[in-house]
Scaffold this motif. Structure first.
Motif, PDB file in Angstrom:
ATOM      1  N   VAL A 132       3.443  12.076  -6.654  1.00  0.00           N
ATOM      2  CA  VAL A 132       4.729  12.716  -6.910  1.00  0.00           C
ATOM      3  C   VAL A 132       5.821  11.668  -6.818  1.00  0.00           C
ATOM      4  CG1 VAL A 132       6.391  14.431  -6.104  1.00  0.00           C
ATOM      5  CG2 VAL A 132       3.947  14.944  -6.040  1.00  0.00           C
ATOM      6  N   LEU A 133       6.763  11.706  -7.769  1.00  0.00           N
ATOM      7  CA  LEU A 133       7.873  10.756  -7.813  1.00  0.00           C
ATOM      8  C   LEU A 133       9.175  11.518  -8.034  1.00  0.00           C
ATOM      9  CD1 LEU A 133       9.033   7.816  -8.160  1.00  0.00           C
ATOM     10  CD2 LEU A 133       8.534   8.083 -10.601  1.00  0.00           C
ATOM     11  N   ARG A 134      10.207  11.174  -7.251  1.00  0.00           N
ATOM     12  CA  ARG A 134      11.522  11.757  -7.437  1.00  0.00           C
ATOM     13  C   ARG A 134      12.575  10.657  -7.250  1.00  0.00           C
ATOM     14  NH1 ARG A 134       8.579  15.123  -8.950  1.00  0.00           N
ATOM     15  NH2 ARG A 134       8.561  17.370  -8.526  1.00  0.00           N
ATOM     16  N   ALA A 135      13.400  10.452  -8.284  1.00  0.00           N
ATOM     17  CA  ALA A 135      14.503   9.508  -8.164  1.00  0.00           C
ATOM     18  C   ALA A 135      15.590  10.100  -7.271  1.00  0.00           C
ATOM     19  CB  ALA A 135      15.072   9.187  -9.540  1.00  0.00           C
ATOM     20  N   ASP A 136      16.289   9.233  -6.540  1.00  0.00           N
ATOM     21  CA  ASP A 136      17.368   9.720  -5.681  1.00  0.00           C
ATOM     22  C   ASP A 136      18.551  10.218  -6.497  1.00  0.00           C
ATOM     23  OD1 ASP A 136      15.821   9.078  -3.507  1.00  0.00           O
ATOM     24  OD2 ASP A 136      16.859   7.206  -3.054  1.00  0.00           O
ATOM     25  N   PRO A 172       0.826  -1.211   0.000  1.00  0.00           N
ATOM     26  CA  PRO A 172       0.000   0.000   0.000  1.00  0.00           C
ATOM     27  C   PRO A 172       0.856   1.255   0.000  1.00  0.00           C
ATOM     28  CG  PRO A 172       0.025  -1.014   2.173  1.00  0.00           C
ATOM     29  CD  PRO A 172       0.727  -1.962   1.264  1.00  0.00           C
ATOM     30  N   LEU A 173       0.353   2.300  -0.642  1.00  0.00           N
ATOM     31  CA  LEU A 173       1.009   3.596  -0.654  1.00  0.00           C
ATOM     32  C   LEU A 173       0.212   4.541   0.230  1.00  0.00           C
ATOM     33  CD1 LEU A 173       3.258   5.362  -1.910  1.00  0.00           C
ATOM     34  CD2 LEU A 173       1.616   5.993  -3.687  1.00  0.00           C
ATOM     35  N   PRO A 174       0.791   5.020   1.332  1.00  0.00           N
ATOM     36  CA  PRO A 174       0.031   5.893   2.230  1.00  0.00           C
ATOM     37  C   PRO A 174      -0.257   7.241   1.597  1.00  0.00           C
ATOM     38  CG  PRO A 174       2.333   5.779   2.904  1.00  0.00           C
ATOM     39  CD  PRO A 174       2.160   4.763   1.810  1.00  0.00           C
ATOM     40  N   LEU A 175      -1.375   7.825   1.972  1.00  0.00           N
ATOM     41  CA  LEU A 175      -1.739   9.156   1.504  1.00  0.00           C
ATOM     42  C   LEU A 175      -1.233  10.209   2.479  1.00  0.00           C
ATOM     43  CD1 LEU A 175      -5.425   8.514   0.355  1.00  0.00           C
ATOM     44  CD2 LEU A 175      -3.380   8.682  -1.092  1.00  0.00           C
ATOM     45  N   GLY A 176      -0.843  11.355   1.948  1.00  0.00           N
ATOM     46  CA  GLY A 176      -0.416  12.455   2.792  1.00  0.00           C
ATOM     47  C   GLY A 176       1.032  12.398   3.219  1.00  0.00           C
ATOM     48  N   ALA A 202       1.661  10.446  -2.269  1.00  0.00           N
ATOM     49  CA  ALA A 202       0.362  10.740  -2.866  1.00  0.00           C
ATOM     50  C   ALA A 202      -0.523  11.472  -1.865  1.00  0.00           C
ATOM     51  CB  ALA A 202      -0.319   9.446  -3.315  1.00  0.00           C
ATOM     52  N   SER A 203      -1.476  12.224  -2.413  1.00  0.00           N
ATOM     53  CA  SER A 203      -2.526  12.838  -1.606  1.00  0.00           C
ATOM     54  C   SER A 203      -3.807  12.774  -2.408  1.00  0.00           C
ATOM     55  CB  SER A 203      -2.173  14.281  -1.236  1.00  0.00           C
ATOM     56  OG  SER A 203      -2.048  15.081  -2.395  1.00  0.00           O
ATOM     57  N   PHE A 204      -4.939  12.914  -1.717  1.00  0.00           N
ATOM     58  CA  PHE A 204      -6.228  12.726  -2.381  1.00  0.00           C
ATOM     59  C   PHE A 204      -7.207  13.801  -1.949  1.00  0.00           C
ATOM     60  CE2 PHE A 204     -10.443  10.549  -2.736  1.00  0.00           C
ATOM     61  CZ  PHE A 204     -10.444  10.417  -4.114  1.00  0.00           C
ATOM     62  N   LEU A 205      -7.821  14.456  -2.943  1.00  0.00           N
ATOM     63  CA  LEU A 205      -8.884  15.432  -2.702  1.00  0.00           C
ATOM     64  C   LEU A 205     -10.205  14.762  -3.039  1.00  0.00           C
ATOM     65  CD1 LEU A 205      -9.995  18.298  -2.162  1.00  0.00           C
ATOM     66  CD2 LEU A 205      -9.566  18.799  -4.588  1.00  0.00           C
ATOM     67  N   ALA A 206     -10.968  14.408  -2.035  1.00  0.00           N
ATOM     68  CA  ALA A 206     -12.266  13.775  -2.252  1.00  0.00           C
ATOM     69  C   ALA A 206     -13.282  14.836  -2.657  1.00  0.00           C
ATOM     70  CB  ALA A 206     -12.719  13.065  -0.990  1.00  0.00           C
ATOM     71  N   THR A 207     -13.948  14.628  -3.796  1.00  0.00           N
ATOM     72  CA  THR A 207     -14.942  15.581  -4.271  1.00  0.00           C
ATOM     73  C   THR A 207     -15.835  14.929  -5.319  1.00  0.00           C
ATOM     74  OG1 THR A 207     -15.285  17.635  -5.525  1.00  0.00           O
ATOM     75  CG2 THR A 207     -13.230  16.467  -5.894  1.00  0.00           C
ATOM     76  N   PRO A 208     -17.143  15.215  -5.279  1.00  0.00           N
ATOM     77  CA  PRO A 208     -18.034  14.687  -6.319  1.00  0.00           C
ATOM     78  C   PRO A 208     -17.775  15.290  -7.694  1.00  0.00           C
ATOM     79  CG  PRO A 208     -19.210  16.184  -4.859  1.00  0.00           C
ATOM     80  CD  PRO A 208     -17.872  15.946  -4.236  1.00  0.00           C
ATOM     81  N   LEU A 209     -16.933  16.323  -7.781  1.00  0.00           N
ATOM     82  CA  LEU A 209     -16.604  16.918  -9.079  1.00  0.00           C
ATOM     83  C   LEU A 209     -15.931  15.903 -10.006  1.00  0.00           C
ATOM     84  CD1 LEU A 209     -15.185  20.395  -7.958  1.00  0.00           C
ATOM     85  CD2 LEU A 209     -17.434  19.924  -8.982  1.00  0.00           C
ATOM     86  N   THR A 225      -0.571   0.000  -4.099  1.00  0.00           N
ATOM     87  CA  THR A 225      -2.021   0.149  -4.150  1.00  0.00           C
ATOM     88  C   THR A 225      -2.453   1.337  -3.296  1.00  0.00           C
ATOM     89  OG1 THR A 225      -2.321  -1.410  -2.315  1.00  0.00           O
ATOM     90  CG2 THR A 225      -2.469  -2.293  -4.561  1.00  0.00           C
ATOM     91  N   VAL A 226      -3.522   1.978  -3.722  1.00  0.00           N
ATOM     92  CA  VAL A 226      -4.134   3.070  -2.971  1.00  0.00           C
ATOM     93  C   VAL A 226      -5.627   2.781  -2.857  1.00  0.00           C
ATOM     94  CG1 VAL A 226      -4.626   5.541  -2.924  1.00  0.00           C
ATOM     95  CG2 VAL A 226      -2.433   4.733  -3.806  1.00  0.00           C
ATOM     96  N   GLU A 227      -6.148   2.709  -1.637  1.00  0.00           N
ATOM     97  CA  GLU A 227      -7.569   2.472  -1.402  1.00  0.00           C
ATOM     98  C   GLU A 227      -8.285   3.814  -1.247  1.00  0.00           C
ATOM     99  OE1 GLU A 227      -9.078  -0.408  -1.405  1.00  0.00           O
ATOM    100  OE2 GLU A 227      -7.329  -1.728  -1.474  1.00  0.00           O
ATOM    101  N   LEU A 228      -9.276   4.055  -2.101  1.00  0.00           N
ATOM    102  CA  LEU A 228      -9.997   5.322  -2.094  1.00  0.00           C
ATOM    103  C   LEU A 228     -11.487   5.057  -1.875  1.00  0.00           C
ATOM    104  CD1 LEU A 228      -8.178   6.955  -5.133  1.00  0.00           C
ATOM    105  CD2 LEU A 228      -7.687   7.279  -2.691  1.00  0.00           C
TER     106      LEU A 228
END
Length: 259
Positions: free
Chosen positions: A56-60, A24-28, A125-132, A44-47
């Motif tokens: 966002v990804l950055r190689a070392d 799993p990939l944590p949010l925030g 990762a981060s997630f903006l929950a919205t019905p849009l 995996t990301v559970e939404l």
């Protein structure tokens, strides 16, 4: 839409792809990751519902070239969900903002591009929950809802991204080994720009072959040829061509030369 769906067949075929994510990939927050050679790092990301997923990804190391992809639970890449932009000239700097139409399990995949060996990186990762971001499900918009298309059968359909019909999936099973050709043609001289891609059952993220040739100068006319084994099912995706918009009507057909 054709109502004949290959649900049982495709559920079994998709099992390896759907189970490929590793952790799993944590949010925030960001987390350290690594990959080796051609083996991608998968998360995996559970939404819980619709919204917008930022990754966002950055190689070392600035010399490592990475690609960032977001997929649905069946392994297909979501719209505008592949990044190889090399931000600020850094080959391992990628980021995405992806529309999530409904809740479920989604995949975040980190792959190498023009690199080899071990690569370490930071991903978050981060997630903006919205019905849009909400959208109605498209019955044949996922491999598990693919329309069963017999060899030598023709089928008329259309796609309309603005109307929620972003692309169509088909499943074609070859009874004998040989060379399978899949083609699309314009219907009633109403042409629009589309492409077709063929996938093997064990990899619905990367196409085996694709066509965006606009054969004979007609933007709807495409053709792909692949070798198939006896009893093998391949999956065909009919989608808008790059930068195309508007509804596209088309006819799809296939033929098999045994051997």
């Amino acid at each position: 839409m054709n109502a004949r769906y290959t649900l049982g067949l495709i559920t079994a075929a998709l099992a390896p792809t759907a189970a490929a994510a590793q952790e799993p990939l944590p949010l925030g927050s960001t987390t350290a990751g690594s990959l080796m050679s051609e083996t991608p790092a998968e998360y995996t990301v559970e939404l819980d519902g619709p919204g917008f997923l930022a990754v966002v990804l950055r190689a070392d190391s600035p010399d490592d070239d990475l690609v960032l992809v977001v997929t649905d639970d069946e392994g297909q890449v979501l719209p505008s969900a592949r990044s190889d932009s090399d931000l600020n000239g850094q080959m391992g700097a990628e980021q995405l903002l992806v529309q999530i139409p409904w809740g479920g399990t989604y995949g975040v995949v980190v792959e190498q591009f023009y690199s080899s060996g071990a690569v370490s990186f930071q991903v978050g990762a981060s997630f903006l929950a919205t019905p849009l971001a909400a959208a109605d499900p498209d019955p044949d918009g996922k491999p598990s809802g693919a329309v069963a298309l017999a060899v030598d059968e023709t089928h008329d359909d259309s796609i309309d991204p603005a109307g929620g019909d972003g692309w169509d999936w088909y499943a074609i099973t070859a009874e004998t080994a040989g060379v399978l050709t899949i083609l699309t043609r314009a219907v009633d001289d109403r042409q629009g720009d589309l492409r077709i891609d063929v996938f093997r059952a064990d990899d619905l993220r990367e196409a085996e072959e694709g066509s965006d040739q606009d054969q004979s100068g007609v933007m709807t006319n495409e053709s792909v040829t692949v070798d198939v084994a006896a009893g093998e099912t391949v999956y065909v995706k009919v989608a808008p061509s790059f930068m195309a918009d508007g509804a596209v009507a088309y006819r799809i057909a296939s033929g098999l030369i045994g051997g």
